[in-house]
Design an enzyme around this catalytic site. Structure first.
Site, PDB file in Angstrom:
ATOM      1  N   TYR A 155       0.830  -1.204   0.000  1.00  0.00           N
ATOM      2  CA  TYR A 155       0.000   0.000   0.000  1.00  0.00           C
ATOM      3  C   TYR A 155       0.868   1.259   0.000  1.00  0.00           C
ATOM      4  CZ  TYR A 155      -3.871   3.057   1.456  1.00  0.00           C
ATOM      5  OH  TYR A 155      -4.825   4.053   1.541  1.00  0.00           O
ATOM      6  N   LYS A 159       1.063   4.106  -2.973  1.00  0.00           N
ATOM      7  CA  LYS A 159       0.733   5.503  -2.725  1.00  0.00           C
ATOM      8  C   LYS A 159       1.943   6.413  -2.949  1.00  0.00           C
ATOM      9  CE  LYS A 159      -3.582   4.835  -1.686  1.00  0.00           C
ATOM     10  NZ  LYS A 159      -4.673   5.303  -2.579  1.00  0.00           N
TER      11      LYS A 159
END
Length: 248
Positions: A155, A159
């Site tokens: 994640y 990002k």
């Protein structure tokens, strides 16, 4: 209304932050294309709510992690409204676990949706926005992409990649009056935060200078600002909406 006669696409619009973004854009006069993958009932409920507000809205099922899905989503907006002025890349998933336990499939699926999906949607809207010589692309990142987060290697990488994608595309499209920015939410009281127990929430809260969790509406307000006239000279930037969590 600062977004009258504009058309916005919001990917992953059925989650807490997505719904808040779609509602805020509609409230400012934009027609909103509500993207979803599986939550058809939630999407139609959102469309009904936006319509009751007096806005135009359309639900479109599409998996933006695939070229076909991203292209179908943008084409549906063009077919219905004839233009796309605003793209909000909000679709995202997480499969959290420590790196040593992370499966390759967990890595791939998170990168495909959170990063590749944004790339594919940007690619799909680039030609119509360039033709119109106007566009606002807003990527919803995360403070995990700024500071990293244990148990979220996939994640955080996605990002962080989104921030790099934002800067690169901002340089490419700036001459066509298309701005590209990223919003990095912090601890927003929706989604993953709702899964924490009370002790975990209290520990997290102590790290936030404003001493409260964010609301989906806090993120939505930043989207409206960047999409509207006030954001016309801002591009390639990452705005942390995090109550000071990543202040440095």
């Amino acid at each position: 209304m600062v977004l009258s006669n504009q058309v916005a696409i919001v990917t992953g619009a059925t989650g807490g932050i997505g719904q808040a973004i779609a509602t805020a854009l509609a409230r400012e006069g934009a027609a909103v294309v509500v993207n979803y993958v599986r939550s058809a009932e939630k999407a139609e409920t959102l469309v009904s709510r936006l319509t009751e507000m007096g806005a135009q809205a359309l639900a479109v099922q599409a998996d933006v992690s695939t070229p076909e899905g991203a292209e179908r989503l943008v084409q549906a907006a063009l077919d219905r409204f004839g233009r796309v002025d605003i793209l909000v890349n909000n679709a995202g998933i997480n499969h959290d676990t420590l790196l040593v336990r992370m499966k390759e499939s967990d890595w791939d699926s998170v990168l495909d949706t959170n990063l590749k999906g944004a790339f594919l949607c940007i690619k799909a809207v680039t030609r119509p926005m360039m033709k119109a010589r106007h566009g606002r692309i807003i990527n919803i990142g995360s403070v995990a992409g700024l500071a990293g987060n244990a148990g979220q290697a996939n994640y955080s990488a996605a990002k962080a990649g989104l921030i790099g994608l934002t800067r690169a595309v901002a340089r490419e499209l700036g001459s066509r009056n298309i701005t590209v920015n990223c919003i990095a939410p912090g601890a927003i009281d929706a989604g993953m935060l709702l899964e924490l127990n009370e002790q975990q929430r209290e520990s997290y809260l102590r790290q936030i200078p404003l001493e409260r969790f964010g609301r989906p509406e806090d993120v939505a307000a930043a989207v409206v600002f960047l999409a509207g006239p006030g954001g016309s000279y801002i591009t390639g930037q990452t705005l942390a909406v995090d109550g000071g969590l990543t202040m440095y």
